[in-house]
Design an enzyme around this catalytic site. Structure first.
Site, PDB file in Angstrom:
ATOM      1  N   CYS A  22       8.043   7.392  -0.391  1.00  0.00           N
ATOM      2  CA  CYS A  22       8.560   8.530   0.363  1.00  0.00           C
ATOM      3  C   CYS A  22       8.222   9.810  -0.384  1.00  0.00           C
ATOM      4  CB  CYS A  22      10.078   8.433   0.492  1.00  0.00           C
ATOM      5  SG  CYS A  22      10.641   6.913   1.216  1.00  0.00           S
ATOM      6  N   ARG A  58       2.807  10.400   1.989  1.00  0.00           N
ATOM      7  CA  ARG A  58       3.586   9.367   1.284  1.00  0.00           C
ATOM      8  C   ARG A  58       4.514   8.621   2.237  1.00  0.00           C
ATOM      9  NH1 ARG A  58       3.762   9.650  -4.093  1.00  0.00           N
ATOM     10  NH2 ARG A  58       5.727   8.542  -4.128  1.00  0.00           N
ATOM     11  N   TRP A 102       9.265   6.709   4.297  1.00  0.00           N
ATOM     12  CA  TRP A 102       8.525   5.513   4.694  1.00  0.00           C
ATOM     13  C   TRP A 102       9.565   4.405   4.649  1.00  0.00           C
ATOM     14  CZ3 TRP A 102       3.996   4.227   6.823  1.00  0.00           C
ATOM     15  CH2 TRP A 102       3.645   2.873   6.829  1.00  0.00           C
ATOM     16  N   ASN A 135      13.599   7.775  -3.228  1.00  0.00           N
ATOM     17  CA  ASN A 135      12.314   7.102  -2.987  1.00  0.00           C
ATOM     18  C   ASN A 135      12.370   5.820  -3.798  1.00  0.00           C
ATOM     19  OD1 ASN A 135       9.645   6.374  -2.630  1.00  0.00           O
ATOM     20  ND2 ASN A 135       8.906   7.741  -4.251  1.00  0.00           N
ATOM     21  N   GLY A 136      12.320   4.677  -3.119  1.00  0.00           N
ATOM     22  CA  GLY A 136      12.369   3.395  -3.853  1.00  0.00           C
ATOM     23  C   GLY A 136      13.185   2.376  -3.083  1.00  0.00           C
ATOM     24  N   GLU A 151     -13.841 -10.816   5.274  1.00  0.00           N
ATOM     25  CA  GLU A 151     -13.167  -9.544   4.970  1.00  0.00           C
ATOM     26  C   GLU A 151     -14.064  -8.644   4.132  1.00  0.00           C
ATOM     27  OE1 GLU A 151     -10.802  -8.007   6.129  1.00  0.00           O
ATOM     28  OE2 GLU A 151     -10.265  -6.493   4.629  1.00  0.00           O
ATOM     29  N   LYS A 191     -15.268  -4.921   5.346  1.00  0.00           N
ATOM     30  CA  LYS A 191     -15.101  -3.701   4.538  1.00  0.00           C
ATOM     31  C   LYS A 191     -16.423  -2.951   4.435  1.00  0.00           C
ATOM     32  CE  LYS A 191     -11.641  -3.256   4.657  1.00  0.00           C
ATOM     33  NZ  LYS A 191     -10.972  -4.172   5.479  1.00  0.00           N
ATOM     34  N   GLU A 247     -17.569  -1.403   7.884  1.00  0.00           N
ATOM     35  CA  GLU A 247     -16.799  -0.318   8.513  1.00  0.00           C
ATOM     36  C   GLU A 247     -16.840   0.968   7.707  1.00  0.00           C
ATOM     37  OE1 GLU A 247     -12.586  -0.906   9.043  1.00  0.00           O
ATOM     38  OE2 GLU A 247     -12.475  -2.265   7.358  1.00  0.00           O
ATOM     39  N   HIS A 304     -27.385 -23.663   9.452  1.00  0.00           N
ATOM     40  CA  HIS A 304     -27.475 -23.841  10.930  1.00  0.00           C
ATOM     41  C   HIS A 304     -27.968 -22.568  11.584  1.00  0.00           C
ATOM     42  CE1 HIS A 304     -25.435 -27.703  10.574  1.00  0.00           C
ATOM     43  NE2 HIS A 304     -24.636 -27.122   9.697  1.00  0.00           N
ATOM     44  N   LYS A 362      -7.184   4.314  12.501  1.00  0.00           N
ATOM     45  CA  LYS A 362      -6.350   3.512  11.606  1.00  0.00           C
ATOM     46  C   LYS A 362      -5.552   2.486  12.398  1.00  0.00           C
ATOM     47  CE  LYS A 362      -4.601   1.954   7.906  1.00  0.00           C
ATOM     48  NZ  LYS A 362      -5.469   1.019   7.168  1.00  0.00           N
TER      49      LYS A 362
HETATM   50  C1  AGP Z   1      -9.397  -3.156   8.793  1.00  0.00           C
HETATM   51  O1  AGP Z   1     -10.057  -2.559   7.688  1.00  0.00           O
HETATM   52  C2  AGP Z   1      -9.608  -2.370  10.049  1.00  0.00           C
HETATM   53  N1  AGP Z   1      -9.185  -1.020   9.878  1.00  0.00           N
HETATM   54  C3  AGP Z   1      -9.053  -3.053  11.285  1.00  0.00           C
HETATM   55  O2  AGP Z   1      -9.784  -4.239  11.451  1.00  0.00           O
HETATM   56  C4  AGP Z   1      -7.544  -3.432  11.278  1.00  0.00           C
HETATM   57  O3  AGP Z   1      -7.308  -4.465  10.384  1.00  0.00           O
HETATM   58  C5  AGP Z   1      -7.169  -3.910  12.698  1.00  0.00           C
HETATM   59  O4  AGP Z   1      -7.375  -2.841  13.595  1.00  0.00           O
HETATM   60  C6  AGP Z   1      -5.722  -4.398  12.788  1.00  0.00           C
HETATM   61  O5  AGP Z   1      -4.835  -3.355  12.511  1.00  0.00           O
HETATM   62  P1  AGP Z   1      -3.292  -3.718  12.276  1.00  0.00           P
HETATM   63  O6  AGP Z   1      -3.228  -4.585  11.058  1.00  0.00           O
HETATM   64  O7  AGP Z   1      -2.619  -2.387  12.067  1.00  0.00           O
HETATM   65  O8  AGP Z   1      -2.783  -4.424  13.485  1.00  0.00           O
END
Ligand code: AGP
Length: 610
Positions: A2, A27, A74, A100-101, A483, A487, A490, A506, A605
């Site tokens: 927070c 934060r 938060w 905060n905590g 994953e 990373k 994206e 395959h 996001k």
């Molecule tokens: C992950 O790096 C991406 N930003 C994206 O795949 C994300 O994981 C996905 O949109 C799911 O989001 P959420 O975990 O908030 O549901």
């Protein structure tokens, strides 16, 4: 995590507090509040939602004060509502607190306070502190002593600012586990969670250490230990520029969040894991425990990184808790008219708790009679509210669009759930303790990986212009390959594909030549030899091998052109450590390519559209 700010001086505190909160909104931003001490009374305005909404409550009401405190939240305990927003007050309405905590023993303290007649307005752990301080203030007549005595009985973490109408010339602040910095002005002093809130007023600061308490007036700062021993604190000069401070001195939020993972993985376990007893407590699952223990199957649902977390969770739940488990893309599940029964338990995994496809999958599963449970980061988010139970991952705000710390916290919570269910289904205390002790080592193992990024930076320079990458892994490390590839995709815009290592022959093996870097996740586990034979296949086709291997594995040196080292971990928990070098590799390649790491093109996001 927070934002907190306090001002005492000769100026009108409201604009200073508002600006200080604005500088710390990253934060935490689900609710905000300010308390002013004006004409001997506390005037408090607080509200769920963005800072601007709380700011509007102060418009044209004419209150001015030279002392005040502010908070941007938060949520960890209690949903983001007006009532749960900080500041919180005691019964008398004379003491205001911002925090905060996490107060881990707040429930026990609250029980005692309730028995002595205290009444509470909110569900938060912080409000308990306000009443606890009130109790000691009645006994000692000193706000400073009351804060010190209350904190000596508190377990958990706090960055705390306390104000009282009875002692209007001071703020009492304290720190344990959450940051708190004091800024020194001329005839004024300011306190905050980080220097971002101070820098436009002063660059002279002192950073409180854990267990320190300070009494701050407009002309003085007295710092002591919890047991009342005065400390002479050095005054430091802030050298960072504002935007660097908001990122904690890191170049990007993503890098900051990668480096937060030892702490966030620990926070995911905090108050939930007893490593030595081999026990796990997850109060959020109590309402559905019988459903979980009698589940015909568990279905883990998510999107993107959260779906990858589900793939790792499948290995944990099936191999350790022996529960049939499936993993589904939310976007596929919701449109497939899936066969769901009341004996199914569906976990919705989501950092934001607002992803449209995951929310729709939740509603589909619920409509078909399944028990729906959340594994969410954002407290009070839609998915958290619509599930019947859940476990928050406590990763704090994740600002970088590419998810990093949320992923490892999701895996940590899945590991906790696995151990809890395995134990309830008959796993021995001895076997459970082996797992809980291993989990407890993960923060330090992750920290160790983060200490040395030189090889990763070398790789980033080597492959910054490469257009295509392959990531291979087996078993619980296949999702790590997926994953790691996501990373890189994206944030650097390079094409990268994750594959089960055995699948390469395959088809994808046709892609291998001397221009193709192949990242092979190869920890020393039960299928190490199989991965090694896949690496041989890549090598004979001149692929450039980047192996992720354990520190003590030198067999791989003969096959791999580059080796990224990770400590050994127990098989199904390994992805929590093994993903770290791949997060860093994606980050440094993106930096070399000059892309917008924190806000990559075309991405959001939280994908709240379908
Ligand atoms: C992950 O790096 C991406 N930003 C994206 O795949 C994300 O994981 C996905 O949109 C799911 O989001 P959420 O975990 O908030 O549901």
């Amino acid at each position: 995590m927070c934002g907190i700010v306090g001002y005492i001086g000769t100026k009108d505190s409201l604009p200073i507090l508002l600006e200080g909160l604005r500088r710390q909104e990253y934060r935490g931003y689900d609710s905000t509040g300010i308390a002013l001490l004006s004409e001997g009374k506390l005037v408090i305005k607080k509200k769920a939602g963005k800072l601007a909404e709380m700011e509007a409550l102060w418009k044209s009401n004419g209150v001015s004060a030279t002392i005040g405190i502010g908070h941007t939240r938060w949520a960890t305990h209690g949903e983001p509502t007006d009532v749960n927003a900080h500041p919180h007050v005691d019964c008398s309405g004379e003491i205001a607190v911002i925090h905060n905590g996490i107060i881990e023993n707040f429930a026990a303290i609250k029980k005692v306070l309730l028995s002595t007649g205290h009444t509470f307005a909110s569900e938060t752990d912080t409000e308990v502190l306000a009443h606890f301080i009130e109790e000691f203030n009645k006994k000692t007549g000193s706000l400073e002593q009351a804060v010190r005595l209350a904190l000596s009985e508190v377990e958990g973490t706090y960055g705390l600012v306390v104000m009282s109408t009875r002692e209007p010339d001071k703020l009492v602040v304290a720190r344990k586990g959450s940051p708190l910095v004091i800024g020194y002005g001329e005839g004024e002093n300011i306190v905050a969670a980080d220097a971002a809130a101070l820098i436009q007023h002063t660059r002279k600061v002192s950073y409180l250490e854990d267990g320190e308490v300070a009494v701050v007036t407009k002309d003085s700062v007295t710092i002591k230990t919890l047991d009342d021993v005065e400390i002479n604190k050095s005054v430091e000069e802030i050298t960072f520029e504002l935007e660097q401070i908001e990122r904690g001195g890191y170049a990007h939020f993503m890098l900051k969040e990668i480096h937060e993972q030892p702490e966030t993985i620990h926070n995911a376990m905090r108050g939930r894991l007893s490593a030595e007893q081999g026990t796990v407590k997850l109060g959020g699952l109590l309402p559905v425990m019988d459903k979980l223990l009698n589940a015909r199957r568990i279905i883990l649902i998510g999107c993107g990184t959260s779906w990858h977390a589900g793939l790792v969770g499948e290995y944990m739940l099936e191999q350790i808790a022996k529960i049939p488990t499936e993993v589904e893309y939310a976007s596929e599940f919701r449109y497939r008219n899936p066969i769901i029964t009341k004996d199914d338990v569906v976990f919705l995994i989501s950092q934001s708790g607002e992803t449209a496809d995951t929310l729709a999958a939740l509603r589909e599963a619920k409509a078909k009679g399944a028990t729906v449970v959340g594994i969410v980061n954002s407290v009070g988010s839609t998915i958290a509210r619509e599930t019947m139970a859940g476990v928050y991952i406590h990763a704090g705000p994740e600002i970088g669009v590419a998810s990093t710390k949320a992923f490892t916290s999701q895996l940590t919570v899945l590991a906790l759930i696995t151990i809890l269910l395995a134990r309830a289904k008959g796993m021995s205390a001895k076997d459970s303790a082996v797992l809980t002790r291993e989990l407890a080592t993960l923060p330090s193992k992750v920290a160790k990986v983060l200490e040395n990024v030189s090889m990763i930076k070398k790789l980033a320079r080597e492959f910054k212009d490469t257009k295509n990458f392959l990531y291979l892994g087996r078993g619980a490390n296949f999702p790590v390959a997926l994953e790691g590839a996501l990373k890189l995709k994206e944030i650097s815009y390079a094409h990268a594909e994750g594959y089960p290592a055995a699948e390469m022959k395959h088809g994808p093996i046709a892609l291998i030549d001397e221009n193709m870097p192949v990242v092979c996740v190869a920890p020393k586990d039960a299928i190490y030899d199989k991965v090694m034979s896949n690496i041989q296949e890549v090598r004979t086709r001149k692929g450039r091998i980047i192996a992720l291997a354990n520190e003590d594995d030198h067999e791989i040196d003969a096959l791999a052109e580059f080796v990224l080292r990770v400590p050994r971990t127990y098989g199904f928990f390994g992805p929590i450590v093994n993903i770290i070098p791949l997060q860093l590799l994606a980050y440094y390649i993106a930096v070399e390519r000059g892309t917008d790491v924190d806000q990559p093109r075309n991405l959001a996001k939280s994908v709240t559209v379908e």
